[in-house]
Design an enzyme around this catalytic site. Structure first.
Site, PDB file in Angstrom:
ATOM      1  N   LYS A   1       4.251   0.961  -3.706  1.00  0.00           N
ATOM      2  CA  LYS A   1       4.429   2.297  -4.287  1.00  0.00           C
ATOM      3  C   LYS A   1       4.934   2.180  -5.722  1.00  0.00           C
ATOM      4  CE  LYS A   1       3.982   4.767  -0.386  1.00  0.00           C
ATOM      5  NZ  LYS A   1       4.124   5.679   0.600  1.00  0.00           N
TER       6      LYS A   1
ATOM      7  N   LYS B   1      -6.145  -1.223   3.153  1.00  0.00           N
ATOM      8  CA  LYS B   1      -6.145  -0.878   4.582  1.00  0.00           C
ATOM      9  C   LYS B   1      -6.520   0.591   4.750  1.00  0.00           C
ATOM     10  CE  LYS B   1      -1.733   1.027   5.834  1.00  0.00           C
ATOM     11  NZ  LYS B   1      -0.862   1.390   6.885  1.00  0.00           N
TER      12      LYS B   1
ATOM     13  N   LYS C   1      -4.020   6.911   6.441  1.00  0.00           N
ATOM     14  CA  LYS C   1      -4.153   8.354   6.607  1.00  0.00           C
ATOM     15  C   LYS C   1      -3.666   9.109   5.384  1.00  0.00           C
ATOM     16  CE  LYS C   1      -0.715   8.211  10.300  1.00  0.00           C
ATOM     17  NZ  LYS C   1       0.609   8.004   9.717  1.00  0.00           N
TER      18      LYS C   1
END
Ligand code: ATP
Ligand code: LTN
Length: 331
Positions: A114, A196, A199
Site C-alpha cells: 500500500k 493476485k 476483491k
C-alpha cells in the site's frame, strides 16, 4: 481434538480467489477432520482499516456468512460469528500490539504494498492490523489456520508473537500452524496475471465474484489475458495467464494440472476457456441458489447468534486469564 480458525474481511464481493483459496479449503478440511472444531469469523474490524460505506459493510458481512454456509460448511460443527460482536478481539489485539515491534510491522508486505502504491490515507489500524489478526487466532488457541498464500507472512508473525508472549509470561497461547492449499493458494487477476485476484481491484474484468451470473462468468473467462504462443502448456513464466486458468480449472475440479494439460493439449485456448467457463458456472450456480435461500432467512441469524454466544464464552475465559498473566486489573 484440534481447533481450526480462519476469517475473511468483508471488503468487497467475495471472489473466486477467496472461494478456491479459503472457503473451499475450509469446507474440505471440515469433511476430512471429523473430530476437530471449527471457528470461522467475518473480520469486519479488519475491513474498517480502509474506508467502508456503512450499509455496504453490513450487507457484505451477512453475504459472507451466507456464502460460507451455501458453500457446504456444516452449520452444526462451525462456530460462525462476526468479529466485532466479540469485544475481546480488540482487547487482546491491544495487548499483542504491546508485544510486537514497529520493525516487524514495517516488514509486512500487505502494508508495504500500500505504501509503494503511494496510497496517502494509510490508517494507523492498517499498520497494526497483524496484531489484531494474531489476536483473532490466539484468542481461541487455534492449532491450525487455513489461509491463502498471501497470509503466510501474517501467520508467521502471529506465531512469533505467541512465542514471545509465552517466553515472557510463561506458556499461555497455542502456537498456530498455517494450512495453505497446494493448488488454488494464489489465484491471479484475469487481466493482469502478475497480481493476485483481489476483491478490491479496480478492474472488475480481472476477477470473478461468487455472485456473477453465468453469462458474466463465461465472458470474463473468455476475455482473460493469455498469450500468443497458442499451445496448452503449464508455464507460469512464459504463459502466466494460461497457467492461472489451468490452476483455476484444477482447483475447481480437484484434478491435477498435468491431467488437464493432456486433456486439452490438442485443442486451442478458445475451447479450453469455454469449458472452464462452464466448469465455473456449474460450480457456482448451486452455491448461488443456496445463498439466495439463506440470505433473508431466520436460520442465518440463528447460526450467527449461536456462534457469537459460543465464541464469547471461550473469549471471555481466555481474556480473563490473559489479563491476570499480564498483571492487568486487581485480580
Ligand atoms: P483484498 O483482496 O481486499 O485484499 P482479500 O480477499 O485478500 O482482500 P480476505 O477476504 O480477508 O482478503 O481473504 C480471505 C481469504 O481468502 C484469505 O485466506 C486469503 O488468503 C484468501 N484469498 C484472497 N485472495 C486470494 C487469491 N487470489 N487466491 C487464493 N486465496 C485468496
Ligand atoms: N488478514 C486476513 C483476514 C483475517 C484472518 C484472520 C485470516 C483476519 N483475521 C485470522 C485468518 C485468521 C486477510 O487479509 N485475508
Amino acid at each position: 481434538m484440534k481447533r481450526i480458525v480462519s476469517g475473511i474481511k468483508p471488503t468487497g464481493s467475495l471472489t473466486l480467489g477467496n472461494y478456491l483459496g479459503a472457503i473451499k479449503q475450509f469446507v474440505k478440511l471440515q469433511e476430512e477432520r471429523e473430530n476437530d472444531e471449527f471457528y470461522l469469523f467475518i473480520a469486519d474490524l479488519h475491513a474498517i482499516t480502509t474506508r467502508q460505506i456503512p450499509h455496504e459493510l453490513r450487507k457484505r458481512t451477512l453475504d459472507i456468512a451466507a456464502m460460507y454456509i451455501a458453500s457446504g460448511l456444516d452449520k452444526e460443527r462451525t462456530t460462525m460469528f462476526i468479529q466485532s460482536e466479540i469485544p475481546q478481539h480488540v482487547e487482546l489485539g491491544y495487548i499483542l500490539q504491546s508485544n510486537v515491534y514497529m520493525g516487524e510491522l514495517e516488514r509486512m508486505t500487505q502494508y508495504k504494498d500500500k505504501i509503494v502504491k503511494g496510497e496517502d490515507s494509510i490508517t494507523s489500524s492498517l499498520f497494526t492490523y497483524p496484531a489484531l489478526m494474531a489476536a483473532d487466532i490466539l484468542l481461541y488457541d487455534a492449532d491450525y489456520v487455513p489461509v491463502g498464500e498471501d497470509q503466510k507472512q501474517h501467520l508467521e508473525l502471529s506465531r512469533d508473537i505467541a512465542k514471545r508472549f509465552n517466553h515472557y509470561y510463561s506458556d499461555f497461547f497455542t502456537v498456530p500452524e498455517p494450512i495453505i492449499p497446494s493448488v488454488g493458494a494464489r489465484i491471479m487477476d484475469l487481466q493482469d496475471p502478475t497480481k493476485k485476484m483481489s476483491k478490491s481491484a479496480d478492474n472488475p474484468k480481472g476477477y470473478i465474484t461468487m455472485f456473477d451470473e453465468a453469462n458474466i462468468i463465461k465472458k470474463k473467462i473468455k476475455s482473460a489475458k493469455t498469450d500468443s504462443i497458442g499451445i496448452i502448456n503449464y508455464d507460469p513464466i512464459k504463459q502466466p495467464g494460461l497457467a492461472n486458468l489451468l490452476n483455476i480449472y484444477a482447483s475447481a475440479t480437484d484434478k491435477k494440472v498435468e491431467d488437464i494439460v493432456s486433456q486439452y493439449k490438442d485443442t486451442d485456448y478458445k475451447t479450453f476457456k469455454e469449458d472452464l467457463g462452464q466448469v465455473l458456472v456449474d460450480l457456482l450456480t448451486p452455491i448461488q441458489e443456496k445463498y439466495q435461500e439463506l440470505i433473508k432467512s431466520k436460520l442465518l441469524q440463528e447460526i450467527l447468534d449461536q456462534g457469537r454466544d459460543r465464541a464469547l464464552d471461550y473469549a471471555f475465559k481466555k481474556m480473563r486469564k490473559c489479563k491476570k498473566k499480564v498483571g492487568l486489573g486487581r485480580k
